[in-house]
Structures are given as structure tokens and as C-alpha cells.
Scaffold this active site. Sequence first.
Site, PDB file in Angstrom:
ATOM      1  N   LYS A 271       0.652  -1.141  -0.077  1.00  0.00           N
ATOM      2  CA  LYS A 271      -0.094   0.042   0.063  1.00  0.00           C
ATOM      3  C   LYS A 271       1.065   1.089   0.020  1.00  0.00           C
ATOM      4  O   LYS A 271       1.828   1.272   0.786  1.00  0.00           O
ATOM      5  CB  LYS A 271      -0.850  -0.168   1.138  1.00  0.00           C
ATOM      6  CG  LYS A 271      -1.792   1.283   1.563  1.00  0.00           C
ATOM      7  CD  LYS A 271      -2.904   1.260   0.764  1.00  0.00           C
ATOM      8  CE  LYS A 271      -3.837   2.658   0.823  1.00  0.00           C
ATOM      9  NZ  LYS A 271      -4.549   2.324   2.131  1.00  0.00           N
ATOM     10  N   VAL A 272       0.777   2.092  -1.192  1.00  0.00           N
ATOM     11  CA  VAL A 272       1.480   3.353  -1.072  1.00  0.00           C
ATOM     12  C   VAL A 272       0.451   4.394  -1.317  1.00  0.00           C
ATOM     13  O   VAL A 272      -0.502   4.255  -1.635  1.00  0.00           O
ATOM     14  CB  VAL A 272       2.433   3.196  -2.374  1.00  0.00           C
ATOM     15  CG1 VAL A 272       3.484   2.148  -1.843  1.00  0.00           C
ATOM     16  CG2 VAL A 272       2.046   3.212  -3.605  1.00  0.00           C
ATOM     17  N   SER A 273       1.101   5.839  -1.414  1.00  0.00           N
ATOM     18  CA  SER A 273       0.456   6.987  -1.829  1.00  0.00           C
ATOM     19  C   SER A 273       0.387   7.149  -3.246  1.00  0.00           C
ATOM     20  O   SER A 273       1.215   6.740  -3.848  1.00  0.00           O
ATOM     21  CB  SER A 273       0.802   8.357  -1.140  1.00  0.00           C
ATOM     22  OG  SER A 273       1.149   8.143  -0.003  1.00  0.00           O
TER      23      SER A 273
ATOM     24  N   THR B 117      -0.063  11.626  -0.690  1.00  0.00           N
ATOM     25  CA  THR B 117      -0.866  12.355  -1.493  1.00  0.00           C
ATOM     26  C   THR B 117      -1.256  13.683  -0.882  1.00  0.00           C
ATOM     27  O   THR B 117      -1.437  14.514  -1.537  1.00  0.00           O
ATOM     28  CB  THR B 117      -2.195  11.587  -1.972  1.00  0.00           C
ATOM     29  OG1 THR B 117      -1.716  10.258  -2.551  1.00  0.00           O
ATOM     30  CG2 THR B 117      -3.226  12.289  -2.737  1.00  0.00           C
ATOM     31  N   ALA B 118      -1.342  13.395   0.816  1.00  0.00           N
ATOM     32  CA  ALA B 118      -1.898  14.582   1.265  1.00  0.00           C
ATOM     33  C   ALA B 118      -0.813  15.967   1.190  1.00  0.00           C
ATOM     34  O   ALA B 118      -1.183  16.979   0.804  1.00  0.00           O
ATOM     35  CB  ALA B 118      -1.728  14.245   2.943  1.00  0.00           C
TER      36      ALA B 118
ATOM     37  N   HIS C 102      -6.675  10.225   7.418  1.00  0.00           N
ATOM     38  CA  HIS C 102      -7.232   9.095   8.325  1.00  0.00           C
ATOM     39  C   HIS C 102      -8.298   9.741   9.339  1.00  0.00           C
ATOM     40  O   HIS C 102      -8.983  10.617   9.072  1.00  0.00           O
ATOM     41  CB  HIS C 102      -6.418   8.261   8.857  1.00  0.00           C
ATOM     42  CG  HIS C 102      -5.302   7.646   7.781  1.00  0.00           C
ATOM     43  ND1 HIS C 102      -5.658   7.229   6.360  1.00  0.00           N
ATOM     44  CD2 HIS C 102      -4.151   7.391   7.708  1.00  0.00           C
ATOM     45  CE1 HIS C 102      -4.576   6.863   5.762  1.00  0.00           C
ATOM     46  NE2 HIS C 102      -3.653   6.687   6.610  1.00  0.00           N
TER      47      HIS C 102
END
Length: 273
Positions: free
Chosen positions: A54-56, A108-109, A149
Site C-alpha cells: 500500500k502506497v500513496s 498524496t496529502a 485518516h
Amino acid sequence: MTLSLAISPCPNDTFVFHALVHGLVPGAPPVDVTYADVDVTNMAAAKGTYDLVKVSYAALPWLLDKYALLPCGGALGRGCGPLVLVRDPEATPDLAGRTVAVPGDRTTAYLLMRLWSAGAEPANVKVVPFHEIMPGVAAGKYDAGLVIHEARFTYHRHGLHALVDLGDWWERDTGLPIPLGAILARRGVVDPAEAATWVRESVHAAWADPEATQEYVLAHAQELEPAVASQHIALYVNDFTANLGEDGYAAVEALLGRAAEAGLTPALANSLR
């Protein structure tokens, strides 16, 4: 063959991968799972460390030579974007000259924050473990904090205020959902079509029997009460988790296209599909 999998301990990931991790997906290989914040998995994926990871979405320009994007299992949606938090509700509506804590420089944020704040950039950016961001802003260690989150549901407890909802900004500006986290399969090791089948079946198994996932989810979200964990899952696990679809791919292409045009990331050298 045992596959190495790296996901976050957040409720959406543990909910989605419960069946796969516990050997409940017919035909899927056994999985050796590592739990880590997304900033850690972004960096590990750049080295090709894990078979499934799981990655951005923001990290894809550095990863698609080693990994293929799966069309399922990730986090993408509406009303679920990152927030920039401050202590002062009367704070000026930009980041010019401020010190900002962020959860990772390839998240991404952070990419969304850079696109939004163009022309009024912060003076200093500090990469800080996610759980330290809100307490640090509340204590005055940072002028602002970029959070993701479950912080959407808990930031009021720290006496903080949202300067901007970056997801809302993105949706109003583009009309597209916000692409947050992606699932990748290592090229030459994992067949992407097979991996997508395993992950999608794990998603559907969780939806079919959510109670079966609860003990596992809460064991890895020990700082969250069950109600917050449930809110988290309801927000981040949605139709895009089962299938990116045309809107999902369009959102990723828009994000990375804008970032490349602004000189914030390299242009994509490999296809998303």
C-alpha cells in the site's frame, strides 16, 4: 510461495485485507504481512521491498518501473480528503511563512497541500510521524499540521481547527474523487490480474461479514474506539475500493498530471493500466 504484503495498521487496510491475511481467499498464496505508516511503505516500495504494498498515489511516478497498479484495494473517494489543521480559528487562510508538520514528503496529502498552497508556500515543512502531528500543533511546536485518516473525526479533541479540507478543494476544482492510497504488485513476481482477484475477493469477504474483521481491525487500531474505527472504514472503503473504474483512473491521472506540470513530481514513464 509466500507473498510479502505491507499495509498500514489503519482500519480501512486491515478491514480490506482481513480475508487475504488470514488465508480465507480461495487460491491465494499465504501472506507475510508488515504494518507500517504510508511514508515508510512509500520508501520501501522505491527499493522493491514488498510483493504487494500500500502506497500513496502521489508516489507512483517513482514506483511504476518496479510495480503495477492494481485496480482495487486502495483508498479513493469523496468527502475523505486530508485536512490542514491550526490552533487559531482566526488564522489567515494560507500557509505563507509557517512551519507545517506533514506525514510524509511523497504522500498524496502533501502533494495536494503543495498544489493548493502554490504562491503561498510554508517556510518550513517537517516530516513527522502521523500520531505526533496533532499534539505537536496543539502544543505550538508547529504552526499547522497536515493530517489524514481518522484525524477527520478526532481533531476537535485537540482543540484544533481546519484551515482547509484539501479533499473538498480538490473535488470542487476538478469534479473528481480524491485518490489517496494505492495497492501495487511487484512486476515479475506477482501477476497483477491474479493479485487483483485476491484483493477484490478479500474486499467482498469483508463486506459480506464485517463482524468477522472487527477483532483484527481493533487489534491494530488500539488508540481508536470502535465507533471511530467504523466511521473510518465507512469513509475509506467504498465502491472505488472494489474497482477504480473510469472516474478513479481519471482522478489519478489528473492528480499526477497536475503535479508533473507544476514540477512537483516526475512525469509518469509507465502506464497506470
